[in-house]
Motif scaffolding. Structure first.
Motif, PDB file in Angstrom:
ATOM      1  N   HIS A  47       0.871  -1.188   0.000  1.00  9.52           N
ATOM      2  CA  HIS A  47       0.000   0.000   0.000  1.00  9.52           C
ATOM      3  C   HIS A  47       0.898   1.224   0.000  1.00  9.52           C
ATOM      4  O   HIS A  47       1.632   1.462   0.954  1.00  9.52           O
ATOM      5  CB  HIS A  47      -0.900  -0.019   1.232  1.00  9.52           C
ATOM      6  CG  HIS A  47      -1.682   1.241   1.437  1.00  9.52           C
ATOM      7  ND1 HIS A  47      -2.876   1.481   0.794  1.00  9.52           N
ATOM      8  CD2 HIS A  47      -1.444   2.337   2.203  1.00  9.52           C
ATOM      9  CE1 HIS A  47      -3.335   2.680   1.159  1.00  9.52           C
ATOM     10  NE2 HIS A  47      -2.481   3.223   2.017  1.00  9.52           N
ATOM     11  N   HIS A  49       2.013   5.323  -0.639  1.00  9.50           N
ATOM     12  CA  HIS A  49       1.918   6.781  -0.790  1.00  9.50           C
ATOM     13  C   HIS A  49       3.261   7.241  -1.346  1.00  9.50           C
ATOM     14  O   HIS A  49       4.275   6.573  -1.155  1.00  9.50           O
ATOM     15  CB  HIS A  49       1.724   7.462   0.569  1.00  9.50           C
ATOM     16  CG  HIS A  49       0.424   7.168   1.230  1.00  9.50           C
ATOM     17  ND1 HIS A  49      -0.594   8.071   1.312  1.00  9.50           N
ATOM     18  CD2 HIS A  49      -0.026   6.055   1.859  1.00  9.50           C
ATOM     19  CE1 HIS A  49      -1.612   7.546   1.959  1.00  9.50           C
ATOM     20  NE2 HIS A  49      -1.307   6.314   2.305  1.00  9.50           N
ATOM     21  N   SER A  83      -2.507   4.716  -2.969  1.00  8.55           N
ATOM     22  CA  SER A  83      -3.473   5.447  -2.157  1.00  8.55           C
ATOM     23  C   SER A  83      -4.105   6.574  -2.962  1.00  8.55           C
ATOM     24  O   SER A  83      -3.402   7.345  -3.612  1.00  8.55           O
ATOM     25  CB  SER A  83      -2.778   6.051  -0.936  1.00  8.55           C
ATOM     26  OG  SER A  83      -3.675   6.923  -0.266  1.00  8.55           O
ATOM     27  N   ARG A 225      -2.040  -6.204   8.198  1.00 11.17           N
ATOM     28  CA  ARG A 225      -1.419  -5.004   7.664  1.00 11.17           C
ATOM     29  C   ARG A 225      -0.292  -4.588   8.614  1.00 11.17           C
ATOM     30  O   ARG A 225      -0.427  -4.666   9.826  1.00 11.17           O
ATOM     31  CB  ARG A 225      -2.488  -3.915   7.625  1.00 11.17           C
ATOM     32  CG  ARG A 225      -2.039  -2.605   7.086  1.00 11.17           C
ATOM     33  CD  ARG A 225      -3.216  -1.655   7.127  1.00 11.17           C
ATOM     34  NE  ARG A 225      -2.751  -0.302   7.009  1.00 11.17           N
ATOM     35  CZ  ARG A 225      -2.849   0.442   5.895  1.00 11.17           C
ATOM     36  NH1 ARG A 225      -3.420  -0.043   4.834  1.00 11.17           N
ATOM     37  NH2 ARG A 225      -2.385   1.661   5.872  1.00 11.17           N
TER      38      ARG A 225
HETATM   39 ZN    ZN Z   1      -2.612   4.933   3.195  1.00  9.94          ZN
END
Ligand code: ZN
Ligand code: ZN
Ligand code: ZN
Ligand code: ZN
Lengths: 226, 226
Positions: A47, A49, A83, A225
């Motif tokens: 995940h 950014h 994201s 996660r």
């Molecule tokens: Zn995030």
């Protein structure tokens, strides 16, 4: 046979800086290196950014492209999730990287309060992000900050605004939104089983809550996660 | 003995015009007359919005004062509840009528999506409205558009931001927020019993949904709205 547990590594995030934690990967090279270590340790979803050079959050498609290229080279087969969260940009800039066709992208389908402000996801922006994900065959990860977000995701899947069964992340422990609460967690799971029986779930908590939520997820057939 | 059911009459609302329904009371005189008819028929709470002369929603304290005076005269003992909802004004103007000390006022403690926009209730506005209600000894009716709003109301009652046990209204059937769903309604009730055991609940639905929700409420120990 036991159901396998999917481990998602959330590299970087949108807020922490080197001053907070020197281990936070900021540059693309650092992000790729850090993800590769997690991939080799068993993580299968990244995940992601991206950040500007001054460490502020960015939604620059060129940075996302460079990250994707590095991850494809160093973590072959890893699932890449971008994201589209509201901390990295506003309005349509939040989805400017979707034409890069990551495997997945996050999608928030409602609005809620954050510690000091409103997290704004207006209906037309949600619909546009969903339509871009449809165009580029990207599986959404729904960031469920509240119960109605699970209902809204299920509705969008039923009416065709989402064409792939969404992966759902329960977000708990954000001040002024949903607390970390086992009863709510169990009701979220029951709601998933009722409305999105083909979908998988994981959970995101703030700080130390992440360990609690991972334990609850792994115990009940969800995913982790870190 | 059976528990009595409280009937709340929502006069006027913020949106409908005479062109939609000639019976909608707009002037203060019409509002008082309409409320008195409901009061004589058994309603004990009046949930009130006020309007400008052109029928647009208003949050003018002078209009609220005139309405309160008329209701006190023609409906003695009726519980007066003013709306602080976001359709009638923005920011602090939403609470400008609270110094009039109505018995109750509506309070939304989180944000959510509406059909075409975000319903914004930022944390500082919520806290300010709550503090005004505390100052003027006004009981809040929490407009729960989502599950976390019940949790937030319970937290605010525990930490003293609310000093009177809140009355809670479940709002269902608003597009892009929570649908009318019996399973959610029952979970809301269970959440009330767990977190706000001294509070009462009612429910608001859009259009024909109101009848369904009143039926569910009355069956389960809640209250009605018309
Ligand atoms: Zn995030
Ligand atoms: Zn995840
Ligand atoms: Zn009511
Ligand atoms: Zn109202």
């Amino acid at each position: 046979m036991t159901k396998p547990c999917i481990i998602c590594v959330a590299i970087t995030g949108s807020l922490p800086r080197k001053a907070d934690n020197p281990a936070v990967p900021i540059t693309i090279a650092e992000q790729v290196e850090s993800t590769q270590a997690a991939f080799e340790a068993g993580a299968t979803i990244c995940h992601a950014h991206v950040r500007n050079a001054d460490e502020t959050p960015s939604s620059d498609p060129d940075r996302f492209a460079a990250l994707k290229e590095g991850l494809e080279k160093h973590c072959p087969g890893m699932i890449i999730q971008f994201s589209t969260g509201g901390r990295s940009g506003a309005g349509a800039t939040r989805g400017g990287m979707l034409p890069l066709k990551p495997d997945m992208a996050s999608l928030t389908v409602g609005s809620n309060n954050f510690p000091t402000r409103v997290y704004e996801n207006p209906p037309d922006l949600v619909d546009w992000l969903a339509s871009e994900m449809k165009t580029y065959a990207i599986r959404p990860e729904i960031e469920a900050f509240d119960l109605s977000h699970i209902h809204q995701a299920a509705l969008m899947y039923r009416d065709g605004r989402l064409t792939q069964s969404p992966y759902v992340q329960f977000v708990m422990g954000v001040k002024n939104a949903m607390p970390v609460d086992r009863d709510v967690f169990d009701y979220y799971r029951a709601t998933m089983a009722r409305l999105l029986p083909d979908s998988e779930f994981c959970a995101a908590g703030i700080g130390a809550h992440q360990l609690t939520l991972n334990k609850w997820c792994v115990e009940t057939g969800g995913h982790a996660r870190c």
